[in-house]
Design an enzyme around this catalytic site. Structure first.
Site, PDB file in Angstrom:
ATOM      1  N   LYS A  18     -10.422   8.699   7.246  1.00  0.00           N
ATOM      2  CA  LYS A  18      -9.765   7.390   7.276  1.00  0.00           C
ATOM      3  C   LYS A  18      -9.940   6.654   5.942  1.00  0.00           C
ATOM      4  CE  LYS A  18     -10.344   6.980  12.274  1.00  0.00           C
ATOM      5  NZ  LYS A  18     -10.740   6.090  13.404  1.00  0.00           N
ATOM      6  N   ARG A  97     -14.988  17.484  17.844  1.00  0.00           N
ATOM      7  CA  ARG A  97     -15.395  16.224  18.484  1.00  0.00           C
ATOM      8  C   ARG A  97     -16.922  16.128  18.525  1.00  0.00           C
ATOM      9  NH1 ARG A  97     -11.752  12.044  19.527  1.00  0.00           N
ATOM     10  NH2 ARG A  97     -13.501  11.275  20.746  1.00  0.00           N
ATOM     11  N   THR A 103     -17.464   7.462  19.109  1.00  0.00           N
ATOM     12  CA  THR A 103     -16.502   6.551  18.475  1.00  0.00           C
ATOM     13  C   THR A 103     -17.218   5.438  17.706  1.00  0.00           C
ATOM     14  OG1 THR A 103     -14.996   6.994  20.317  1.00  0.00           O
ATOM     15  CG2 THR A 103     -14.494   5.085  18.935  1.00  0.00           C
ATOM     16  N   ARG A 114     -19.711  10.774  11.833  1.00  0.00           N
ATOM     17  CA  ARG A 114     -19.611   9.315  11.965  1.00  0.00           C
ATOM     18  C   ARG A 114     -20.960   8.646  11.710  1.00  0.00           C
ATOM     19  NH1 ARG A 114     -15.256   9.241  17.002  1.00  0.00           N
ATOM     20  NH2 ARG A 114     -13.407   9.085  15.671  1.00  0.00           N
ATOM     21  N   ASN A 131     -14.918   4.233  11.394  1.00  0.00           N
ATOM     22  CA  ASN A 131     -15.819   5.328  11.792  1.00  0.00           C
ATOM     23  C   ASN A 131     -15.530   6.623  11.019  1.00  0.00           C
ATOM     24  OD1 ASN A 131     -13.441   5.897  13.033  1.00  0.00           O
ATOM     25  ND2 ASN A 131     -14.223   5.836  15.128  1.00  0.00           N
ATOM     26  N   HIS A 134     -11.349  11.068  12.153  1.00  0.00           N
ATOM     27  CA  HIS A 134     -10.653  11.219  13.444  1.00  0.00           C
ATOM     28  C   HIS A 134     -10.734  12.668  13.887  1.00  0.00           C
ATOM     29  CE1 HIS A 134      -7.340  11.264  16.368  1.00  0.00           C
ATOM     30  NE2 HIS A 134      -6.966  12.381  15.762  1.00  0.00           N
TER      31      HIS A 134
HETATM   32  P1  ADP Z   1     -11.885   8.371  19.114  1.00  0.00           P
HETATM   33  O1  ADP Z   1     -11.421   8.177  17.681  1.00  0.00           O
HETATM   34  O2  ADP Z   1     -13.360   8.618  19.190  1.00  0.00           O
HETATM   35  O3  ADP Z   1     -11.058   9.393  19.851  1.00  0.00           O
HETATM   36  P2  ADP Z   1     -10.395   6.357  20.569  1.00  0.00           P
HETATM   37  O4  ADP Z   1      -9.304   7.373  20.711  1.00  0.00           O
HETATM   38  O5  ADP Z   1     -10.854   5.652  21.794  1.00  0.00           O
HETATM   39  O6  ADP Z   1     -11.680   6.982  19.852  1.00  0.00           O
HETATM   40  O7  ADP Z   1      -9.921   5.228  19.547  1.00  0.00           O
HETATM   41  C1  ADP Z   1      -9.201   5.561  18.371  1.00  0.00           C
HETATM   42  C2  ADP Z   1      -9.782   4.771  17.226  1.00  0.00           C
HETATM   43  O8  ADP Z   1      -9.568   3.367  17.485  1.00  0.00           O
HETATM   44  C3  ADP Z   1     -11.297   4.902  17.046  1.00  0.00           C
HETATM   45  O9  ADP Z   1     -11.663   6.022  16.272  1.00  0.00           O
HETATM   46  C4  ADP Z   1     -11.621   3.615  16.336  1.00  0.00           C
HETATM   47  O10 ADP Z   1     -11.302   3.722  14.939  1.00  0.00           O
HETATM   48  C5  ADP Z   1     -10.650   2.634  16.959  1.00  0.00           C
HETATM   49  N1  ADP Z   1     -11.272   1.907  18.091  1.00  0.00           N
HETATM   50  C6  ADP Z   1     -11.437   2.327  19.365  1.00  0.00           C
HETATM   51  N2  ADP Z   1     -12.048   1.414  20.122  1.00  0.00           N
HETATM   52  C7  ADP Z   1     -12.249   0.348  19.305  1.00  0.00           C
HETATM   53  C8  ADP Z   1     -12.828  -0.970  19.475  1.00  0.00           C
HETATM   54  N3  ADP Z   1     -13.314  -1.379  20.642  1.00  0.00           N
HETATM   55  N4  ADP Z   1     -12.891  -1.778  18.377  1.00  0.00           N
HETATM   56  C9  ADP Z   1     -12.399  -1.384  17.164  1.00  0.00           C
HETATM   57  N5  ADP Z   1     -11.830  -0.166  16.945  1.00  0.00           N
HETATM   58  C10 ADP Z   1     -11.760   0.680  17.993  1.00  0.00           C
HETATM   59 MG    MG Z   2      -9.093   9.425  20.510  1.00  0.00          MG
END
Ligand code: ADP
Ligand code: MG
Length: 156
Positions: A18, A97, A103, A114, A131, A134
């Site tokens: 990112k 993952r 996350t 992360r 974070n 992705h």
């Molecule tokens: P992941 O990336 O672990 O699969 P998600 O698909 O739930 O997580 O969310 C996509 C992305 O959205 C996350 O990687 C993060 O950058 C952002 N995100 C998710 N939840 C939040 C939150 N509560 N506050 C801020 N950013 C968030």
């Molecule tokens: Mg996701």
């Protein structure tokens, strides 16, 4: 006992580095660690994402309270990758993952991407969206993301 390779599991996953991690110049360290962790980068491109692409990529998150922060996290350009995993018995989606961690980077397990590269390490009050990386959450997601970012055919 012989290891019988799984023949029916996903054969790649999609990873992003990112924008904020790139601005911190963490890109090269992340790429080196991907390779050290047993993944092959079979395609890679740097890509500015337009708003329409971001909305498609994160369609499940449109309208959530953190959506603007999420958009910002990929708006300054990203590196997109298709990863395969060297060990043919492993599912690349699950393995990536696991390698990236939770996350919320500040809660991600020690040594995960992360945990090591999330914004919380570099400045106070880093948003959860910062974070660093992705990883596709499922094979359906990986195929969709690969078609969006690399024009790969979205077939099962
Ligand atoms: P992941 O990336 O672990 O699969 P998600 O698909 O739930 O997580 O969310 C996509 C992305 O959205 C996350 O990687 C993060 O950058 C952002 N995100 C998710 N939840 C939040 C939150 N509560 N506050 C801020 N950013 C968030
Ligand atoms: Mg996701």
């Amino acid at each position: 006992m012989a290891i019988i390779p799984k023949v029916n599991h996903p054969f790649y996953t999609v990873a992003l580095i990112k924008s904020r991690a790139l601005k911190r110049a963490n890109g090269i360290n992340i790429i080196a660690k991907i390779v050290e962790s047993g993944f092959d980068i079979v395609r890679m491109r740097t890509k500015p994402l337009c708003p329409t692409e971001i909305e498609a990529f994160y369609k499940e998150h449109v309208g959530r309270p953190y959506y603007d922060s999420l958009v910002e996290s990929v708006s300054g350009g990203i590196i997109a990758m298709i990863l395969e995993i060297r060990d043919p018995t492993l599912d690349p989606i699950k393995a990536w993952r696991e390698a990236i961690g939770a996350t919320d980077a500040s809660k991600a397990a020690e040594g995960t991407f992360r945990n090591l590269f999330g914004g919380y390490r570099f400045y106070p009050n880093a948003p959860l969206s910062d974070n660093a990386v992705h990883g596709s959450g499922s094979w359906t997601e990986a195929r969709f993301e690969a078609s969006l970012l690399f024009g790969m055919p979205n077939v099962k």
